[in-house]
Design a protein around this motif. Structure first.
Motif, mmCIF file in Angstrom:
data_model
loop_
_atom_site.group_PDB
_atom_site.id
_atom_site.type_symbol
_atom_site.label_atom_id
_atom_site.label_comp_id
_atom_site.label_asym_id
_atom_site.label_seq_id
_atom_site.Cartn_x
_atom_site.Cartn_y
_atom_site.Cartn_z
ATOM 1 N N TYR A 40 16.647 20.480 21.688
ATOM 2 C CA TYR A 40 17.055 18.950 22.531
ATOM 3 C C TYR A 40 16.590 19.472 24.074
ATOM 4 O O TYR A 40 16.973 18.521 24.454
ATOM 5 C CB TYR A 40 17.421 18.560 21.859
ATOM 6 C CG TYR A 40 17.028 17.986 20.220
ATOM 7 C CD1 TYR A 40 16.678 16.599 20.635
ATOM 8 C CD2 TYR A 40 17.652 18.012 18.743
ATOM 9 C CE1 TYR A 40 15.882 15.919 19.348
ATOM 10 C CE2 TYR A 40 16.744 17.300 18.287
ATOM 11 C CZ TYR A 40 16.158 16.190 17.979
ATOM 12 O OH TYR A 40 15.454 15.560 16.773
ATOM 13 N N LEU A 43 14.573 18.585 26.591
ATOM 14 C CA LEU A 43 13.890 16.828 26.175
ATOM 15 C C LEU A 43 15.261 16.529 27.081
ATOM 16 O O LEU A 43 14.844 15.376 28.446
ATOM 17 C CB LEU A 43 14.643 15.656 24.851
ATOM 18 C CG LEU A 43 14.397 15.112 24.590
ATOM 19 C CD1 LEU A 43 11.862 15.537 25.035
ATOM 20 C CD2 LEU A 43 13.945 14.281 23.487
ATOM 21 N N PHE A 77 23.665 17.820 22.272
ATOM 22 C CA PHE A 77 23.575 16.430 22.213
ATOM 23 C C PHE A 77 24.256 15.644 22.625
ATOM 24 O O PHE A 77 24.259 14.862 21.206
ATOM 25 C CB PHE A 77 22.049 16.696 21.096
ATOM 26 C CG PHE A 77 20.264 16.126 22.020
ATOM 27 C CD1 PHE A 77 20.760 15.253 23.048
ATOM 28 C CD2 PHE A 77 19.324 15.544 20.661
ATOM 29 C CE1 PHE A 77 19.420 15.416 23.459
ATOM 30 C CE2 PHE A 77 18.799 14.580 21.252
ATOM 31 C CZ PHE A 77 18.302 14.676 22.991
ATOM 32 N N MET A 82 21.391 11.336 25.707
ATOM 33 C CA MET A 82 19.840 11.125 24.794
ATOM 34 C C MET A 82 19.729 9.615 25.851
ATOM 35 O O MET A 82 18.467 9.873 26.068
ATOM 36 C CB MET A 82 20.804 10.352 23.379
ATOM 37 C CG MET A 82 21.486 11.521 22.570
ATOM 38 S SD MET A 82 21.522 10.097 20.616
ATOM 39 C CE MET A 82 21.941 12.243 20.112
ATOM 40 N N ALA A 85 17.319 11.765 27.792
ATOM 41 C CA ALA A 85 16.561 12.083 27.489
ATOM 42 C C ALA A 85 15.299 10.493 27.546
ATOM 43 O O ALA A 85 14.159 10.855 27.829
ATOM 44 C CB ALA A 85 16.983 12.603 25.911
ATOM 45 N N THR A 105 18.596 18.174 13.453
ATOM 46 C CA THR A 105 17.506 17.382 13.903
ATOM 47 C C THR A 105 17.187 15.775 13.533
ATOM 48 O O THR A 105 16.865 15.185 13.906
ATOM 49 C CB THR A 105 16.477 18.282 14.145
ATOM 50 O OG1 THR A 105 16.529 19.757 14.178
ATOM 51 C CG2 THR A 105 15.499 18.169 14.322
ATOM 52 N N ALA A 108 20.291 13.827 15.610
ATOM 53 C CA ALA A 108 20.102 13.274 16.039
ATOM 54 C C ALA A 108 18.543 12.700 16.715
ATOM 55 O O ALA A 108 17.826 11.604 17.677
ATOM 56 C CB ALA A 108 19.055 14.508 17.242
#
Ligand SMILES: Nc1ncnc2c1ncn2[C@@H]1O[C@H](COP(=O)(O)OP(=O)(O)O)[C@@H](O)[C@H]1O
Ligand SMILES: O=P(O)(O)OC[C@H]1O[C@](O)(COP(=O)(O)O)[C@@H](O)[C@@H]1O
Length: 384
Positions: A40, A43, A77, A82, A85, A105, A108
């Motif tokens: 991540y 990202l 994260f 986010m 992202a 994962t 997320a």
């Protein structure tokens, strides 16, 4: 052209790259794939690499190679990151996000899905399961587990054979496995036992806390009987009334480890025996020689299935392996909602498997891969 992003996150396995290659192989021709580098983190930092030309060939070469070839790692994260992202995906016009990983994962991915919704950004999210710990809900087992289990079963049996020949010098060995708060990997260490005399003689898992006095008595009894004791313990095991032994805490995440050393000290102090503790270590999740062909095949298939779900426009789902009740081994792949995977929490070993080891072994044998040679039994049951 349909643009998608794919990444890998969490601890690697020996077969996580097979899932990546399966996914790529299943994609329609008109797909533009961006590899997200380093989980991540990539990202958030817009660390994307187009999967084409020599890079595409390089990734495909990793089908049978351990480790996560796109880079994985652990990365805090947060919701703010986010949002960043989603902006990065938007800038690249990517509307499909696929990640291969475990519990964290999937959590997320699900959060990415809802944050994208609040930003009015259309984002398809699909999870591909992996974890050596087998603690992922919503699937009979996760790719990566069977190979790690094969490593643990083989190695523990061999370490026990080694100890058998050293009983006049060393009586107890304690082997610590991975698994976080679930005992799946530790339990696998008993798969190759032919008789009660073979190691491992005791397996301690997080699901079953044990009194310290009971532990000491059992080990003494075992050494009295056969002159040795091979012990396997999960990193997440606790003695009754005690807390987990941690190696350190990184970014608020507990890194477990050290319970075997604690046990070693107890045995030395209280029983005066010669004892050694060992960590099975990272080989569990990376040893190429121990790959289960069945595990590798399934890892590839769940990847391909994710590509199918993408085409079918399914979203917020994870690919799940459903074992079917039949004489031989039989399974089908289906989709399970990410919400139920996340709400399922850490999947621990069910009481039925703890109570009936033969049932657990039968379940495991079907995914462990090619038969592993058997060893002759102990020649002489000699106690010192
Ligand atoms: N609760 C969470 N919320 C948001 N992101 C998370 C969460 N848990 C994990 N992640 C992200 O997913 C990555 C993989 O999760 P991790 O727990 O390390 O491995 P696994 O996916 O194998 O369980 C983490 O490094 C982090 O970037
Ligand atoms: O030192 P770390 O980063 O916690 O890695 C070790 C951990 O990784 C694992 O192998 C697998 O981790 P995940 O599947 O949860 O990513 C655990 O069994 C073990 O606790």
């Amino acid at each position: 052209m349909h643009k998608i992003a794919v990444g890998q996150a969490g601890g690697p396995t020996t077969v996580i790259n097979a899932s990546l290659v399966g996914f790529i192989d299943g994609l329609p021709e008109n797909t533009e794939v961006f590899a997200v580098l380093n989980g991540y983190q990539g990202l958030v930092n817009e660390d994307f690499e187009r999967l084409e030309g020599p890079f595409y060939d390089w990734v495909k070469q990793h089908k049978t190679i351990p480790g996560a070839c796109l880079g994985s790692g652990r990365y805090p994260f947060t919701p703010d990151l986010m949002i960043q992202a989603v902006h990065n995906l938007k800038r690249n016009d990517i509307h499909t996000l696929v990640f291969i990983g475990g519990n964290g994962t999937m959590a997320a991915l699900q959060k990415m899905n809802s944050i994208a919704k609040t930003m009015n950004y259309d984002l398809q999210t699909i999870g591909i399961p992996k974890t050596v710990d087998n603690d992922l809900a919503g699937t009979d087992h996760a790719p990566g587990y069977a190979s790690a289990a094969r490593y643990v079963a083989s190695s523990v049996r061999d370490i026990s054979k080694d100890l058998e020949s050293m009983r006049n010098f060393e009586q107890v060995r304690i082997i610590e496995t991975m698994g976080r708060n679930a005992g799946w990997l530790s339990l696998a260490s008993g798969l190759l036992k032919q008789s009660e005399l073979d190691g491992p003689h005791y397996i301690y898992i997080p699901e079953v806390p044990v009194e310290q006095d009971r532990f000491i008595k059992d080990i003494q009894q075992c050494v009295n009987d056969i002159g040795m004791a091979t012990i396997v313990v999960s990193e997440g095991f606790t003695f009754a009334g005690s807390s987990k032994v941690e190696r350190e805490v990184i970014n608020g995440r507990s890194v477990l480890g050290g319970i075997s050393g604690y046990m070693e000290q107890m045995i030395r102090d209280q029983l005066g025996l010669t004892v050694r503790s060992e960590n099975m270590g990272m080989n569990q999740r990376s040893a190429y020689w121990a790959v289960s062909k069945q595990d590798q095949l399934e890892a590839y298939e769940v990847g391909r299935q994710a590509a199918l779900y993408m085409k079918q426009e399914k979203t917020n789902v994870m690919v799940s392996i459903q074992r079917r009740l039949s004489l031989g081994y039989n399974y089908l792949l289906s989709d399970v909602a990410l919400t139920s995977v996340v709400n399922g929490g850490e999947r621990r070993v069910p009481p039925a498997f703890i109570a009936n080891r033969a049932d657990f072994n039968g379940w495991l044998e079907q995914i462990i891969g090619e038969p592993i040679m058997t060893y002759p039994p102990m020649w002489r049951r000699s106690a010192f």
